[in-house]
Design a protein around this motif. Structure first.
Motif, PDB file in Angstrom:
ATOM      1  N   ILE A   1      59.075  33.228  35.964  1.00 37.55           N
ATOM      2  CA  ILE A   1      58.559  32.875  37.293  1.00 37.55           C
ATOM      3  C   ILE A   1      58.708  34.096  38.200  1.00 37.55           C
ATOM      4  O   ILE A   1      59.787  34.705  38.256  1.00 37.55           O
ATOM      5  N   LYS A   2      57.637  34.441  38.895  1.00 35.44           N
ATOM      6  CA  LYS A   2      57.677  35.544  39.858  1.00 35.44           C
ATOM      7  C   LYS A   2      57.340  34.996  41.240  1.00 35.44           C
ATOM      8  O   LYS A   2      56.324  34.302  41.393  1.00 35.44           O
ATOM      9  N   ILE A   3      58.173  35.293  42.223  1.00 33.77           N
ATOM     10  CA  ILE A   3      57.921  34.840  43.587  1.00 33.77           C
ATOM     11  C   ILE A   3      56.973  35.828  44.255  1.00 33.77           C
ATOM     12  O   ILE A   3      57.311  37.000  44.447  1.00 33.77           O
ATOM     13  N   LEU A   4      55.785  35.333  44.628  1.00 34.48           N
ATOM     14  CA  LEU A   4      54.732  36.181  45.181  1.00 34.48           C
ATOM     15  C   LEU A   4      54.676  36.155  46.699  1.00 34.48           C
ATOM     16  O   LEU A   4      54.286  37.148  47.327  1.00 34.48           O
ATOM     17  N   VAL A   5      54.991  35.004  47.287  1.00 36.82           N
ATOM     18  CA  VAL A   5      54.960  34.870  48.755  1.00 36.82           C
ATOM     19  C   VAL A   5      56.159  34.051  49.203  1.00 36.82           C
ATOM     20  O   VAL A   5      56.464  33.010  48.610  1.00 36.82           O
ATOM     21  N   ASP A   6      56.835  34.535  50.222  1.00 33.33           N
ATOM     22  CA  ASP A   6      57.951  33.805  50.849  1.00 33.33           C
ATOM     23  C   ASP A   6      58.209  34.431  52.213  1.00 33.33           C
ATOM     24  O   ASP A   6      57.700  35.505  52.524  1.00 33.33           O
TER      25      ASP A   6
ATOM     26  N   PRO B   1      45.303  36.256  52.448  1.00 32.63           N
ATOM     27  CA  PRO B   1      44.882  36.899  51.196  1.00 32.63           C
ATOM     28  C   PRO B   1      45.464  38.289  50.994  1.00 32.63           C
ATOM     29  O   PRO B   1      45.725  38.697  49.860  1.00 32.63           O
ATOM     30  N   LYS B   2      45.685  39.031  52.073  1.00 34.05           N
ATOM     31  CA  LYS B   2      46.184  40.409  51.936  1.00 34.05           C
ATOM     32  C   LYS B   2      47.612  40.426  51.401  1.00 34.05           C
ATOM     33  O   LYS B   2      47.981  41.328  50.634  1.00 34.05           O
ATOM     34  N   ILE B   3      48.416  39.447  51.793  1.00 35.09           N
ATOM     35  CA  ILE B   3      49.820  39.419  51.347  1.00 35.09           C
ATOM     36  C   ILE B   3      49.912  39.171  49.852  1.00 35.09           C
ATOM     37  O   ILE B   3      50.611  39.888  49.120  1.00 35.09           O
ATOM     38  N   ILE B   4      49.193  38.158  49.362  1.00 38.95           N
ATOM     39  CA  ILE B   4      49.259  37.887  47.923  1.00 38.95           C
ATOM     40  C   ILE B   4      48.602  39.021  47.136  1.00 38.95           C
ATOM     41  O   ILE B   4      49.057  39.383  46.047  1.00 38.95           O
ATOM     42  N   GLU B   5      47.562  39.624  47.702  1.00 42.70           N
ATOM     43  CA  GLU B   5      46.929  40.777  47.036  1.00 42.70           C
ATOM     44  C   GLU B   5      47.931  41.914  46.846  1.00 42.70           C
ATOM     45  O   GLU B   5      48.084  42.458  45.737  1.00 42.70           O
ATOM     46  N   GLU B   6      48.609  42.285  47.928  1.00 42.25           N
ATOM     47  CA  GLU B   6      49.541  43.414  47.850  1.00 42.25           C
ATOM     48  C   GLU B   6      50.729  43.106  46.944  1.00 42.25           C
ATOM     49  O   GLU B   6      51.170  43.968  46.173  1.00 42.25           O
ATOM     50  N   ASN B   7      51.254  41.882  47.032  1.00 35.52           N
ATOM     51  CA  ASN B   7      52.420  41.556  46.199  1.00 35.52           C
ATOM     52  C   ASN B   7      52.049  41.458  44.722  1.00 35.52           C
ATOM     53  O   ASN B   7      52.851  41.832  43.853  1.00 35.52           O
ATOM     54  N   LEU B   8      50.857  40.977  44.414  1.00 33.20           N
ATOM     55  CA  LEU B   8      50.400  40.993  43.019  1.00 33.20           C
ATOM     56  C   LEU B   8      50.296  42.433  42.511  1.00 33.20           C
ATOM     57  O   LEU B   8      50.696  42.734  41.376  1.00 33.20           O
ATOM     58  N   LYS B   9      49.774  43.323  43.347  1.00 36.86           N
ATOM     59  CA  LYS B   9      49.667  44.733  42.952  1.00 36.86           C
ATOM     60  C   LYS B   9      51.045  45.337  42.712  1.00 36.86           C
ATOM     61  O   LYS B   9      51.252  46.096  41.758  1.00 36.86           O
ATOM     62  N   LEU B  10      51.994  44.998  43.586  1.00 35.06           N
ATOM     63  CA  LEU B  10      53.349  45.546  43.439  1.00 35.06           C
ATOM     64  C   LEU B  10      54.039  45.025  42.185  1.00 35.06           C
ATOM     65  O   LEU B  10      54.919  45.685  41.626  1.00 35.06           O
ATOM     66  N   PHE B  11      53.649  43.846  41.739  1.00 33.77           N
ATOM     67  CA  PHE B  11      54.139  43.298  40.464  1.00 33.77           C
ATOM     68  C   PHE B  11      53.319  43.823  39.275  1.00 33.77           C
ATOM     69  O   PHE B  11      53.606  43.482  38.137  1.00 33.77           O
ATOM     70  N   ASP B  12      52.284  44.614  39.571  1.00 34.37           N
ATOM     71  CA  ASP B  12      51.351  45.108  38.555  1.00 34.37           C
ATOM     72  C   ASP B  12      50.667  43.952  37.825  1.00 34.37           C
ATOM     73  O   ASP B  12      50.461  43.989  36.617  1.00 34.37           O
ATOM     74  N   GLU B  13      50.319  42.924  38.597  1.00 36.69           N
ATOM     75  CA  GLU B  13      49.623  41.751  38.058  1.00 36.69           C
ATOM     76  C   GLU B  13      48.130  41.882  38.347  1.00 36.69           C
ATOM     77  O   GLU B  13      47.724  41.903  39.499  1.00 36.69           O
ATOM     78  N   LYS B  14      47.332  41.959  37.291  1.00 38.54           N
ATOM     79  CA  LYS B  14      45.893  42.161  37.449  1.00 38.54           C
ATOM     80  C   LYS B  14      45.067  41.044  36.822  1.00 38.54           C
ATOM     81  O   LYS B  14      43.878  40.935  37.086  1.00 38.54           O
ATOM     82  N   GLU B  15      45.698  40.238  35.981  1.00 36.50           N
ATOM     83  CA  GLU B  15      44.962  39.206  35.259  1.00 36.50           C
ATOM     84  C   GLU B  15      44.740  37.970  36.131  1.00 36.50           C
ATOM     85  O   GLU B  15      45.399  37.780  37.146  1.00 36.50           O
ATOM     86  N   GLY B  16      43.804  37.119  35.689  1.00 34.91           N
ATOM     87  CA  GLY B  16      43.525  35.880  36.389  1.00 34.91           C
ATOM     88  C   GLY B  16      44.494  34.776  36.004  1.00 34.91           C
ATOM     89  O   GLY B  16      45.502  35.016  35.320  1.00 34.91           O
ATOM     90  N   PHE B  17      44.169  33.557  36.433  1.00 37.80           N
ATOM     91  CA  PHE B  17      45.070  32.422  36.254  1.00 37.80           C
ATOM     92  C   PHE B  17      44.377  31.290  35.503  1.00 37.80           C
ATOM     93  O   PHE B  17      43.233  30.929  35.808  1.00 37.80           O
ATOM     94  N   ASP B  18      45.079  30.754  34.517  1.00 34.48           N
ATOM     95  CA  ASP B  18      44.543  29.648  33.724  1.00 34.48           C
ATOM     96  C   ASP B  18      44.548  28.345  34.513  1.00 34.48           C
ATOM     97  O   ASP B  18      43.726  27.463  34.267  1.00 34.48           O
ATOM     98  N   TYR B  19      45.502  28.231  35.429  1.00 38.05           N
ATOM     99  CA  TYR B  19      45.598  27.060  36.304  1.00 38.05           C
ATOM    100  C   TYR B  19      46.012  27.518  37.688  1.00 38.05           C
ATOM    101  O   TYR B  19      46.789  28.466  37.835  1.00 38.05           O
TER     102      TYR B  19
END
Length: 256
Positions: free
Chosen positions: A2-7, A39-57
């Motif tokens: 589990i990775k926390i993306l927004v808080d 949208p900008k917050i989750i975008e930046e935090n996903l990038k910082l986690f090096d997460e580029k893939e989509g989501f199955d759910y």
């Protein structure tokens, strides 16, 4: 994992904002639980986690803006690869007093018109070890902030039946616990063994007796707790004194 993306709080390089989102990865499945408010917050935090893939759910805990509106980034970048699991009441127009706090029209319209929606009221299994709660029975007394919504053209009190949580490999993830955190956890126990509880406990502004009841409840539990987001400063301080408290923030990674 589990990775926390927004808080509301963040660690080092990550960005904080009022809201909540977590990424769950299990047995090849990628699940986005909530998306924060911008949208900008989750975008930046996903990038910082090096997460580029989509989501199955994608799972939405309820229909408030600080859990839904970050989906604009996910939608614009075509990162939803499967079902969106949500309660139908998440799409209601929602208010705190006169302030609109529901999801944006843009996100709502996309989900209702283009997404592969799975609207649920009862528990929904993504797989053997991952389950979305559906509506939470409110068996135990709790204190809830008063919200309103538009139903059948009328402004009425919002019962927040869309409040849901997810359990992944024994870890209960809750967005805001509008059903009462004790109700959330006790219902979670009926669905799965619980090893930890994280997310918003929604205890800001509650009475001292109720806060003490919640603290004593968690003091007696065998699992760890990670109160975040809407838990409130006073409640977080009290809960942090418990032996089973774990500090949570954007950037936190929890391994199964």
């Amino acid at each position: 994992m589990i990775k926390i993306l927004v808080d509301n709080t963040a660690y080092k390089k990550f960005f904080a904002q009022h809201g909540f989102s977590a990424l769950i990865e299990s047995k090849g499945k990628r699940i986005l639980f909530d998306a924060g408010q911008h949208p900008k917050i989750i975008e930046e935090n996903l990038k910082l986690f090096d997460e580029k893939e989509g989501f199955d759910y994608v799972v939405l805990s309820h229909g408030h803006y600080d859990h839904c509106d970050g989906l604009k980034y996910i939608i614009d970048n075509e990162l939803i690869n499967g079902k969106v699991i949500v309660h139908k009441d998440a799409f209601l127009e929602k208010y705190a007093g006169k302030r609109y706090i529901g999801m944006s029209d843009e996100v709502r319209n996309y989900l209702l018109k283009k997404a592969d929606l799975e609207m649920i009221t009862k528990p929904y299994k993504i797989d053997k070890n991952i389950i979305v709660s559906g509506e939470v029975p409110r068996t135990f007394p709790y204190e809830m902030e008063r919200f309103m919504c538009i139903k059948n053209g009328k402004l009425v009190e919002d019962e927040l039946k869309d409040d849901m949580f997810l359990i992944a490999n024994g870890i209960l993830i809750t967005g805001c616990s509008h059903s009462g955190i004790i109700n959330v956890v006790e219902y979670g126990k009926k669905l799965s063994e619980i090893e930890g509880v994280l997310g918003g406990f929604h205890l800001g502004g509650v009475s001292e007796p109720y806060l003490n009841e919640v603290v004593n409840y968690f003091k007696s539990q065998p699992f760890w707790i990670m109160p975040m987001h809407c838990t409130g400063f006073k409640a977080s301080v009290k809960l942090s004194q418990l032996k089973n408290f774990v500090y949570g923030h954007v950037g936190k990674v929890i391994n199964f």
